[in-house]
Design a protein around this motif. Structure first.
Motif, PDB file in Angstrom:
ATOM      1  N   ASP A   8      -9.331   6.772  -5.477  1.00  0.00           N
ATOM      2  CA  ASP A   8     -10.078   6.896  -4.216  1.00  0.00           C
ATOM      3  C   ASP A   8      -9.164   6.686  -3.013  1.00  0.00           C
ATOM      4  O   ASP A   8      -9.318   7.356  -1.982  1.00  0.00           O
ATOM      5  CB  ASP A   8     -11.222   5.874  -4.172  1.00  0.00           C
ATOM      6  CG  ASP A   8     -12.299   6.170  -5.210  1.00  0.00           C
ATOM      7  OD1 ASP A   8     -12.312   7.293  -5.753  1.00  0.00           O
ATOM      8  OD2 ASP A   8     -13.109   5.270  -5.497  1.00  0.00           O
ATOM      9  N   SER A   9      -8.228   5.765  -3.148  1.00  0.00           N
ATOM     10  CA  SER A   9      -7.337   5.442  -2.035  1.00  0.00           C
ATOM     11  C   SER A   9      -6.516   6.659  -1.614  1.00  0.00           C
ATOM     12  O   SER A   9      -6.258   6.871  -0.432  1.00  0.00           O
ATOM     13  CB  SER A   9      -6.408   4.291  -2.442  1.00  0.00           C
ATOM     14  OG  SER A   9      -5.503   3.990  -1.412  1.00  0.00           O
ATOM     15  N   SER A  21      -4.710   7.571 -12.382  1.00  0.00           N
ATOM     16  CA  SER A  21      -4.636   6.270 -11.699  1.00  0.00           C
ATOM     17  C   SER A  21      -3.235   5.674 -11.663  1.00  0.00           C
ATOM     18  O   SER A  21      -2.997   4.673 -10.983  1.00  0.00           O
ATOM     19  CB  SER A  21      -5.587   5.275 -12.371  1.00  0.00           C
ATOM     20  OG  SER A  21      -6.913   5.693 -12.237  1.00  0.00           O
ATOM     21  N   SER A  72       0.834  -1.200   0.000  1.00  0.00           N
ATOM     22  CA  SER A  72       0.000   0.000   0.000  1.00  0.00           C
ATOM     23  C   SER A  72       0.868   1.250   0.000  1.00  0.00           C
ATOM     24  O   SER A  72       1.677   1.461   0.907  1.00  0.00           O
ATOM     25  CB  SER A  72      -0.924   0.016   1.219  1.00  0.00           C
ATOM     26  OG  SER A  72      -1.708   1.186   1.200  1.00  0.00           O
ATOM     27  N   GLN A 115      -8.025  -4.221  -7.753  1.00  0.00           N
ATOM     28  CA  GLN A 115      -7.970  -2.765  -7.568  1.00  0.00           C
ATOM     29  C   GLN A 115      -8.169  -2.097  -8.924  1.00  0.00           C
ATOM     30  O   GLN A 115      -7.343  -2.249  -9.819  1.00  0.00           O
ATOM     31  CB  GLN A 115      -6.615  -2.362  -6.969  1.00  0.00           C
ATOM     32  CG  GLN A 115      -6.528  -0.871  -6.643  1.00  0.00           C
ATOM     33  CD  GLN A 115      -5.134  -0.445  -6.231  1.00  0.00           C
ATOM     34  OE1 GLN A 115      -4.153  -0.806  -6.863  1.00  0.00           O
ATOM     35  NE2 GLN A 115      -5.042   0.358  -5.187  1.00  0.00           N
ATOM     36  N   SER A 116      -9.252  -1.383  -9.056  1.00  0.00           N
ATOM     37  CA  SER A 116      -9.542  -0.723 -10.330  1.00  0.00           C
ATOM     38  C   SER A 116      -8.818   0.621 -10.412  1.00  0.00           C
ATOM     39  O   SER A 116      -8.250   1.108  -9.431  1.00  0.00           O
ATOM     40  CB  SER A 116     -11.043  -0.484 -10.460  1.00  0.00           C
ATOM     41  OG  SER A 116     -11.439   0.539  -9.560  1.00  0.00           O
ATOM     42  N   ARG A 167      -5.209  -8.463  -4.207  1.00  0.00           N
ATOM     43  CA  ARG A 167      -6.604  -8.038  -4.262  1.00  0.00           C
ATOM     44  C   ARG A 167      -6.870  -7.363  -5.592  1.00  0.00           C
ATOM     45  O   ARG A 167      -5.957  -6.979  -6.306  1.00  0.00           O
ATOM     46  CB  ARG A 167      -6.915  -7.071  -3.115  1.00  0.00           C
ATOM     47  CG  ARG A 167      -6.191  -5.732  -3.173  1.00  0.00           C
ATOM     48  CD  ARG A 167      -6.556  -4.902  -1.940  1.00  0.00           C
ATOM     49  NE  ARG A 167      -5.984  -3.559  -1.944  1.00  0.00           N
ATOM     50  CZ  ARG A 167      -6.578  -2.473  -2.441  1.00  0.00           C
ATOM     51  NH1 ARG A 167      -7.768  -2.557  -3.005  1.00  0.00           N
ATOM     52  NH2 ARG A 167      -5.984  -1.281  -2.377  1.00  0.00           N
ATOM     53  N   GLN A 208     -10.229   3.439 -10.619  1.00  0.00           N
ATOM     54  CA  GLN A 208     -10.914   4.359  -9.703  1.00  0.00           C
ATOM     55  C   GLN A 208     -10.520   4.089  -8.247  1.00  0.00           C
ATOM     56  O   GLN A 208     -10.374   5.021  -7.453  1.00  0.00           O
ATOM     57  CB  GLN A 208     -12.438   4.238  -9.883  1.00  0.00           C
ATOM     58  CG  GLN A 208     -13.207   5.330  -9.157  1.00  0.00           C
ATOM     59  CD  GLN A 208     -12.800   6.740  -9.602  1.00  0.00           C
ATOM     60  OE1 GLN A 208     -12.657   7.020 -10.786  1.00  0.00           O
ATOM     61  NE2 GLN A 208     -12.578   7.628  -8.635  1.00  0.00           N
ATOM     62  N   ASP A 209     -10.337   2.811  -7.907  1.00  0.00           N
ATOM     63  CA  ASP A 209      -9.917   2.471  -6.537  1.00  0.00           C
ATOM     64  C   ASP A 209      -8.609   3.171  -6.176  1.00  0.00           C
ATOM     65  O   ASP A 209      -8.431   3.631  -5.045  1.00  0.00           O
ATOM     66  CB  ASP A 209      -9.697   0.950  -6.399  1.00  0.00           C
ATOM     67  CG  ASP A 209     -10.986   0.149  -6.463  1.00  0.00           C
ATOM     68  OD1 ASP A 209     -12.064   0.719  -6.191  1.00  0.00           O
ATOM     69  OD2 ASP A 209     -10.911  -1.050  -6.802  1.00  0.00           O
ATOM     70  N   LYS A 210      -7.678   3.232  -7.136  1.00  0.00           N
ATOM     71  CA  LYS A 210      -6.392   3.854  -6.849  1.00  0.00           C
ATOM     72  C   LYS A 210      -6.555   5.349  -6.560  1.00  0.00           C
ATOM     73  O   LYS A 210      -5.941   5.890  -5.651  1.00  0.00           O
ATOM     74  CB  LYS A 210      -5.410   3.634  -8.006  1.00  0.00           C
ATOM     75  CG  LYS A 210      -4.932   2.192  -8.121  1.00  0.00           C
ATOM     76  CD  LYS A 210      -3.844   2.028  -9.179  1.00  0.00           C
ATOM     77  CE  LYS A 210      -2.505   2.592  -8.744  1.00  0.00           C
ATOM     78  NZ  LYS A 210      -1.433   2.342  -9.721  1.00  0.00           N
ATOM     79  N   SER A 265      -0.453   4.495  -0.979  1.00  0.00           N
ATOM     80  CA  SER A 265      -1.238   5.721  -1.157  1.00  0.00           C
ATOM     81  C   SER A 265      -0.857   6.820  -0.169  1.00  0.00           C
ATOM     82  O   SER A 265      -0.903   7.998  -0.517  1.00  0.00           O
ATOM     83  CB  SER A 265      -2.738   5.422  -1.081  1.00  0.00           C
ATOM     84  OG  SER A 265      -3.055   4.746   0.105  1.00  0.00           O
TER      85      SER A 265
END
Lengths: 100, 100, 100, 100
Positions: D92-93, A40, A17, D85-86, D83, D88-90, A19
């Motif tokens: 959002d994170s 992204s 992770s 991870q789209s 997991r 958009q997920d990146k 982020s």
């Protein structure tokens, strides 16, 4: 000399992770007053060469300071002397050709 | 802060042959006293962050000065705080594991 | 379609030492019969597009199979239709201009 | 194996304006049914590895077919097995961590 950069900072040795480190880099670009836009797989940053490069150096110093022992960054870096072209101009140049 | 860089300078708007511009960049790295090694798709450069970045800026200024209107450069850029690691160390680390 | 690739595979979430994964990728390129040359920040690989891409996919599958949960790879990828140009040709094109 | 790619296709030997070639690549990603999002220095594409790579190959074939003699593409390419991870997920994170 103005520059448009696309940068992706990859902290290594700290798990999957990343982020929270990206967040700090975003804050650095904002604090530097540089126009920037995250996507992204990286962040577009535009501005004066020296100011952009100073911000990138500060990203590395800051992420190391957070305890990251190794960083692998990738950068695309564009300069042009024929005309000014902003981040938005590049998007517009493509989208205008797509709508007909 | 020491840095290991892999840089590929791509002049645009000047035809398909770009080697004469690469030559000038190689000369810049040499004149800066930076350890550097060209490969088939870029050049590895190592040294102090500010010195390496100054050389990269000079590459862009010099190539534009040769009449190239647009440059798209890609850079990989590695820093680490856990230990020193030279360009040769990285090669040795892999080859030592391949020979048995 | 022939392609010249420069690839850097970065395993994430497994600590700072990544050379054992690079070793496996080198073996994959060799086993595929592809001309390849490692440097300090990646590996040049040349050959038929589909064969090179199959090898890159196998690198990701193999490195994940070694227990790496996340991989961030960067690739430079060149194709040309005007003439054939090998990895060595690109080096020669620059060095021939540096020696006078 | 799912992949998230960031791709920047650079046509060489055809002048400084490259947007018409980018347009064709965007159409290829759309026609392939791949989730994709252009930014100022490339395009994010996500999907099945083989489908994404087939689209990238078609980009090179198409741009060469438009008369471009040389192409230099750069790709960032991420896979993970821990997991899903789209794109958009990146985003959002990171943004979720910036808002407090």
């Amino acid at each position: 000399m103005n520059v448009l950069v696309d940068i992706c900072v990859v902290p290594m040795g700290v798990g999957v992770s990343v982020s929270k480190y990206v967040v700090e880099c975003e804050k650095i670009f904002a604090a530097a007053g540089l126009n920037h836009q995250m996507h992204s797989y990286g962040t577009n940053v535009e501005g004066d060469w020296d100011e952009v490069m100073a911000a990138i150096k500060l990203c590395h110093e800051t992420v190391h300071g957070m305890g990251v022992p190794r960083i692998g960054t990738t950068i695309r870096l564009g300069t042009r002397t024929d005309r000014e072209q902003s981040m938005q101009d590049k998007i517009d140049s493509v989208t205008s050709k797509m709508n007909h």
